[in-house]
Scaffold this motif. Structure first.
Motif, PDB file in Angstrom:
ATOM      1  N   TYR A  64       0.842  -1.197   0.000  1.00 18.81           N
ATOM      2  CA  TYR A  64       0.000   0.000   0.000  1.00 18.81           C
ATOM      3  C   TYR A  64       0.880   1.251   0.000  1.00 18.81           C
ATOM      4  O   TYR A  64       0.634   2.212  -0.743  1.00 18.81           O
ATOM      5  N   THR A 137      -1.629  -6.903  13.782  1.00 15.56           N
ATOM      6  CA  THR A 137      -2.516  -6.209  14.723  1.00 15.56           C
ATOM      7  C   THR A 137      -2.146  -4.728  14.868  1.00 15.56           C
ATOM      8  O   THR A 137      -3.013  -3.906  15.168  1.00 15.56           O
ATOM      9  N   THR A 140      -2.947  -2.438  10.901  1.00 14.57           N
ATOM     10  CA  THR A 140      -4.222  -2.810  10.297  1.00 14.57           C
ATOM     11  C   THR A 140      -4.516  -1.871   9.129  1.00 14.57           C
ATOM     12  O   THR A 140      -3.851  -0.848   8.953  1.00 14.57           O
ATOM     13  N   ASN A 141      -5.525  -2.214   8.338  1.00 14.24           N
ATOM     14  CA  ASN A 141      -5.904  -1.341   7.220  1.00 14.24           C
ATOM     15  C   ASN A 141      -6.298   0.045   7.710  1.00 14.24           C
ATOM     16  O   ASN A 141      -5.993   1.059   7.067  1.00 14.24           O
ATOM     17  N   SER A 142      -6.953   0.102   8.861  1.00 17.77           N
ATOM     18  CA  SER A 142      -7.339   1.392   9.440  1.00 17.77           C
ATOM     19  C   SER A 142      -6.113   2.209   9.820  1.00 17.77           C
ATOM     20  O   SER A 142      -6.051   3.427   9.551  1.00 17.77           O
ATOM     21  N   MET A 143      -5.117   1.564  10.429  1.00 23.38           N
ATOM     22  CA  MET A 143      -3.897   2.271  10.819  1.00 23.38           C
ATOM     23  C   MET A 143      -3.122   2.745   9.595  1.00 23.38           C
ATOM     24  O   MET A 143      -2.586   3.860   9.568  1.00 23.38           O
ATOM     25  N   ALA A 145      -4.382   3.522   6.713  1.00 20.24           N
ATOM     26  CA  ALA A 145      -5.123   4.662   6.163  1.00 20.24           C
ATOM     27  C   ALA A 145      -4.832   5.935   6.959  1.00 20.24           C
ATOM     28  O   ALA A 145      -4.653   7.026   6.379  1.00 20.24           O
ATOM     29  N   LYS A 146      -4.762   5.824   8.287  1.00 16.81           N
ATOM     30  CA  LYS A 146      -4.481   6.995   9.127  1.00 16.81           C
ATOM     31  C   LYS A 146      -3.061   7.512   8.894  1.00 16.81           C
ATOM     32  O   LYS A 146      -2.842   8.733   8.801  1.00 16.81           O
TER      33      LYS A 146
END
Length: 315
Positions: A64, A137, A140-143, A145-146
């Motif tokens: 990513y 852990t 993550t995808n959320s981390m 993105a942030k």
């Protein structure tokens, strides 16, 4: 008369980009490798994006961030090279004042974004090698993105003062920029007033932003290398080093010419102007070309996917 000339020139409608002063005769020939490098950069970065998009096994944080790097390289190349080639081949040297400020903003903001991406990639490698059991852990995808949003916002916000400061300076000397693109300091030097605010802020960005990024990357890789060399087997050490080698290569191709160009532009007054310009072109043109090549050669997953892509097309 002098007052009226000063008033007329305070806000120039256009700037004139000279290209590489002293090498005008060679512009047509210099444009050939520039065009080749640009073509390779465009194709290489689009191939990286295509491979990551179509290969589910590459939908992980490292790739990513690699996609972010590819997009950043595409923006950096496209915001400069077409205009540079038009100067070299068609003598199209004029650039609108607002277009110049826009180009300046995109160049410098995406250079800061690219530096931030390298920090994010170093953090990803640090967690993957030093704390592998918690990698999925933590990142993550959320981390991811942030982190990506923070990197982009940092670049956009930190460079926002550049065009605002440049717009307010009076330009009563000349509107001729001895450069191939609207580099911040090259434009600021045309102003006929005290521009120390712009110069100091530019130094702040170079030393406090990229400098801190480099320190963070150095600390991360110190810990990574200590962990790698403490692994029990040679194969495990080589495999771990292999996952970091491509990242280290692209970091060196980015930071060395950027820092060198920034320092010589401000302090290397005895360095020939055409050398300044050539180095400034190198740090914008060469990394976007080399990054996809380095990752394509050194990253097994990308290399294998690329071979399958061409093999399937050939059958």
């Amino acid at each position: 008369m002098s007052d009226s000339n000063k008033t007329d020139f305070t806000n120039p409608s256009t700037f004139i980009l000279l290209g590489i002063p002293g090498l005008e005769v060679a512009h047509v020939w210099i444009a050939i490798p520039f065009c080749t490098i640009y073509t390779i950069a465009i194709l290489g970065n689009f191939i990286i994006l295509l491979i990551v998009k179509t290969e589910p096994s590459l939908h992980v944080p490292m790739y990513y961030f690699l996609c972010m790097l590819a997009v950043t390289d595409l923006v950096l190349s496209t915001s400069t090279v077409p205009k540079i080639l038009s100067i070299y081949w068609f003598n199209s040297r004029e650039i609108d004042f607002s277009a110049c400020l826009t180009q300046m903003y995109f160049i410098h903001s995406f250079l800061v974004i690219e530096s931030g991406i390298f920090v994010a990639m170093a953090f990803d490698r640090y967690v993957a090698i030093c704390d592998p059991l918690r990698h999925s852990t933590i990142l993550t995808n959320s981390m991811v993105a942030k982190i990506s949003l923070a990197v982009v916002l940092r670049g956009f916000m930190l460079i926002l003062p550049y065009p605002f400061l440049v717009r307010q300076w009076p330009y009563c000397r000349t509107n001729i920029i001895p450069h191939t693109y609207c580099e911040h300091i090259a434009v600021v030097n045309l102003a006929c007033t005290d521009t120390r605010v712009s110069s100091y802020y530019g130094l702040f960005v170079v030393f406090c932003v990229r400098g801190l990024d480099m320190i963070f990357i150095a600390v991360s890789y110190t810990q990574i290398l200590k962990t790698i060399f403490s692994l029990p087997t040679k194969d495990a050490r080589l495999k771990a080093l292999g996952t970091c080698s491509s990242h280290l290569c692209v970091i060196l191709t980015f930071y060395i010419p950027v820092i060198f160009s920034s320092l010589t532009h401000r302090f290397g007054h005895n360095v020939p102007l055409h050398f300044h310009i050539l180095i400034a072109n190198v740090y914008l043109l060469v990394p976007p070309m080399l990054n996809p090549i380095i990752y394509g050669v050194k990253t097994k997953q990308i290399r294998d996917r690329l071979l399958r892509l061409f093999t399937n097309k050939g059958t």
